[in-house]
Write an enzyme that holds these catalytic residues in place. Structure first.
Site, PDB file in Angstrom:
ATOM      1  CG  HIS A 252      -2.269   0.799   1.213  1.00 15.79           C
ATOM      2  ND1 HIS A 252      -2.781   1.936  -0.218  1.00 15.79           N
ATOM      3  CD2 HIS A 252      -3.655   0.182   1.612  1.00 15.79           C
ATOM      4  CE1 HIS A 252      -3.497   1.916  -0.097  1.00 15.79           C
ATOM      5  NE2 HIS A 252      -4.422   0.728   0.913  1.00 15.79           N
TER       6      HIS A 252
ATOM      7  CG  ASP B  27      -3.211   4.948  -4.682  1.00 13.75           C
ATOM      8  OD1 ASP B  27      -3.052   4.865  -3.651  1.00 13.75           O
ATOM      9  OD2 ASP B  27      -3.019   5.668  -5.499  1.00 13.75           O
TER      10      ASP B  27
END
Length: 423
Positions: A395, A399
């Site tokens: 992450h 995204d």
């Protein structure tokens, strides 16, 4: 007679030290040229150390699990002639009883029952061992023996150095040595035995990499359901038409192809993240790591330049690399350099998984098992072959929306397999 000293070799790529994983010989053994003496573990691969001479083992330079510097004395062998021993090479002696042949510690070790089995002993391929003697066997063989209720110390091994093989278990069963089919009092006896297993070799490297990955990356997973009926029909058709001449196709080369095509629109997934330098490197070449289970643990051989391979070329390379990894023959180069990883447990794939990233990569695609389920298609209930993709992403780099769109792109390619080959 003289002494030939073998030092820990320079394996290359700036490696200064390696871990001694396993001895294949002990003090007093006679060895021949090219016989494998020991396995050592680098940060990427297991490496065999062969003997350059004929002779008798007189001293071992270390114990399994010990980290040894390149150039340190590994083993001393008594040979005909003068040998190559120098005063500075003389190792500290290691008694024979301190250096037994060390089976791979990653194995699931057979636990001894609290009470003896009551089945009669009959003639068969068995061998008498001491009660505390641990026979050589791979983890898979040990688990198979446990499942069958066989005590490995009673089974004669036909493999190298007396290693017990699956075939030996079959022969043992054929002679009536196992009482797995008839529960006895021992099967229900209380057990208080314990087993301590040192974490060394490949298992230590796997543990370090998994811990490092989970501590450094911000993992998140995304699961999507895919209808693989059409791709399975295409695979069956291609195997029927070309299987004899080109080889059988599994689902994996189709998944590799889907990755290649989807990455054209999502290049951020085919990347490595150097979190110390704070640099993301996106790569044009698609080097797909294919997670493969072996007797020594999980390995990830790499299908290089998957973007330039046909289905059959990918299939052949996947098969070759998987065989090399399972046999412990995969080279360091074959186990490094991936840009994205594909992991699958095949028929054992379960419904959902949460794969751990193969750092410094930022994406890993996990394949779950195929099941037939009733689905509603155009208002009608029909039986379809369904499969989940359980994938994880970093992450810090990827995204959530991009990850979902990427997996949706793979889904579309697999559900409409003609699009895999439309340029």
């Amino acid at each position: 007679m003289g002494t030939h000293v073998i030092k820990m070799p320079d394996i290359g790529e700036g490696i200064a030290e390696v871990e001694l994983s396993q001895w294949h010989v002990k003090v007093g053994d006679l060895v021949v040229e090219d016989q494998v003496l020991a396995d050592v573990m680098t940060d990427k691969a297991m490496v065999d150390i062969p003997s350059p001479v004929h002779g008798k083992v007189i001293a071992l330079g270390g114990q399994p699990g010990e980290v040894m510097a390149v150039g340190s004395v590994l083993i001393s062998i008594e040979v005909e002639g003068a040998g190559n021993l120098k005063e500075s090479d003389k190792p500290a002696p290691v008694a024979a009883k301190e250096a037994p042949v060390a089976p791979k510690v990653e194995a699931v070790v057979e636990s001894k029952p609290a009470a003896p089995r009551t089945a009669p002993v009959c003639q068969g391929p068995m061998v008498a061992r001491e009660a505390d003697e641990r026979p050589l066997a791979s983890p898979a063989v040990r688990k198979h023996a446990l499942d069958l209720g066989i005590q490995l110390r009673l089974v004669r091994g036909s493999g190298p150095a007396g290693r017990v093989l699956h075939e030996d278990l079959d022969a043992y069963l054929a002679q009536g040595q196992s009482n797995a089919s008839a529960p006895t009092a021992a099967a229900y006896a209380q057990r208080n035995d314990e087993e301590q297993i040192q974490v060394i070799g490949m298992r230590r490297k796997i543990a370090q990499r998994m811990q490092d990955a989970t501590q450094r990356a911000a993992h998140f997973s995304y699961v999507e359901e895919i209808d693989v009926t059409a791709i399975e029909e295409l695979r069956a058709h291609l195997n029927e038409k070309h299987g004899a001449s080109r080889g059988k196709l599994t689902l994996l080369p189709f998944l590799v192809r889907a990755l290649v095509v989807a990455l054209r629109d999502f290049p951020q997934m085919n990347a490595r993240y150097d979190d110390e330098a704070q640099v993301i490197t996106r790569l044009g070449a698609v080097h797909v790591g294919v997670a493969t289970q072996s007797d020594v643990g999980l390995m990830v051989p790499v299908v290089r330049h998957a973007e330039a391979r046909s289905l059959w070329d990918s299939a052949a390379e996947i098969s070759r690399l998987a065989t090399a990894a399972r046999n412990g023959k995969a080279s360091r180069d074959e186990l490094s350099g991936s840009t994205i990883t594909l992991t699958s447990l095949g028929a054992l794939g379960g419904i959902v998984s949460t794969p751990v990233l193969n750092l410094p990569e930022v994406a890993i695609v996990g394949v779950n098992k195929i099941v037939e389920r009733p689905m509603v298609v155009k208002g009608q209930v029909v039986i379809r072959k369904m499969m989940n993709l359980s994938s994880s992403f970093d992450h810090r780099v990827v995204d959530g929306m991009d990850a979902a769109l990427f997996i949706q792109a793979i889904r579309g390619l697999l559900e409409q397999p003609a699009t895999l080959f439309v340029e």
